[in-house]
Design a protein around this motif. Structure first.
Motif, PDB file in Angstrom:
ATOM      1  N   ALA A 245       0.246   5.305   6.533  1.00  0.00           N
ATOM      2  CA  ALA A 245      -0.324   4.401   7.531  1.00  0.00           C
ATOM      3  C   ALA A 245      -1.583   4.982   8.157  1.00  0.00           C
ATOM      4  CB  ALA A 245       0.717   4.084   8.604  1.00  0.00           C
ATOM      5  N   THR A 246      -1.562   6.280   8.412  1.00  0.00           N
ATOM      6  CA  THR A 246      -2.745   6.937   8.975  1.00  0.00           C
ATOM      7  C   THR A 246      -3.915   6.855   8.006  1.00  0.00           C
ATOM      8  OG1 THR A 246      -1.412   8.415  10.332  1.00  0.00           O
ATOM      9  CG2 THR A 246      -3.659   9.139   9.827  1.00  0.00           C
TER      10      THR A 246
ATOM     11  N   VAL B  88      -5.278   3.182   7.815  1.00  0.00           N
ATOM     12  CA  VAL B  88      -6.138   2.795   8.937  1.00  0.00           C
ATOM     13  C   VAL B  88      -7.477   3.530   8.855  1.00  0.00           C
ATOM     14  CG1 VAL B  88      -6.378   2.820  11.456  1.00  0.00           C
ATOM     15  CG2 VAL B  88      -4.229   2.073  10.408  1.00  0.00           C
TER      16      VAL B  88
ATOM     17  N   ARG C 229      -1.607   0.991  12.930  1.00  0.00           N
ATOM     18  CA  ARG C 229      -0.978   2.136  12.255  1.00  0.00           C
ATOM     19  C   ARG C 229       0.538   2.063  12.385  1.00  0.00           C
ATOM     20  NH1 ARG C 229      -3.161   5.704  15.072  1.00  0.00           N
ATOM     21  NH2 ARG C 229      -5.083   5.773  13.879  1.00  0.00           N
TER      22      ARG C 229
ATOM     23  N   ARG D 123       3.074   1.637   9.313  1.00  0.00           N
ATOM     24  CA  ARG D 123       4.028   2.744   9.132  1.00  0.00           C
ATOM     25  C   ARG D 123       5.436   2.177   8.948  1.00  0.00           C
ATOM     26  NH1 ARG D 123       3.436   5.581  13.812  1.00  0.00           N
ATOM     27  NH2 ARG D 123       4.960   4.212  14.755  1.00  0.00           N
TER      28      ARG D 123
END
Length: 146
Positions: free
Chosen positions: A13-14, A17, A74, A78
């Motif tokens: 997710a990090t 983004v 995020r 996630r």
């Protein structure tokens, strides 16, 4: 394994983004959409559309300085990634491969920073920032000689 999937989903997710504001976004968007659809073209298009909407939110928020939006996007992806990884073990290898290709140097800052503070310090200030402007620590009278 749940902690491992959670960590992998967080990393994914990090990276997702971060990639939303880069020139490589289209390729990443396609790979993530394919990871979620796994052979269903209709679903792949829907996920790609959702990713594009999330990107629009992140870009607009970046332009206004609203960091909370990127945090929200995020967190949403996630959770979605974690559920996908739990449901499809093959997706784990796919996401790991994508993250390995992106590498740590492909983020927006171009580098990874690791900080640690140790020693006998009992108190004090620690500041970590990308940019600091007009910073005053302590009493301004100290600088004026009063």
């Amino acid at each position: 394994m749940d902690a491992e999937l959670t960590a992998l989903a967080a990393a994914g997710a990090t990276a997702l983004v971060q990639q939303m504001v880069t020139d490589g976004w289209e390729g990443v968007r396609g790979r993530v959409a394919a990871l979620f659809s796994r052979g269903s073209g209709d679903e792949e298009g829907a996920v790609a559309g959702e990713l594009e909407e999330a990107r629009d939110e992140v870009v607009a928020a970046r332009d206004t300085g609203d960091v909370a939006v990127a945090d929200d996007v995020r967190a949403e992806w996630r959770s979605r990634l974690r559920r996908r990884l739990a449901a499809d073990p093959d997706a784990v290898a796919e996401l790991r491969a994508l993250l390995a290709e992106l590498g740590p140097d492909d983020g927006p800052s171009g580098s990874v920073v690791h900080n640690s503070i140790s020693g006998g310090v009992q108190h004090g200030q620690v500041i970590q920032a990308h940019t600091v402007g007009d910073l005053t620590i302590g009493d301004s009278r100290d600088r004026q000689g009063r």
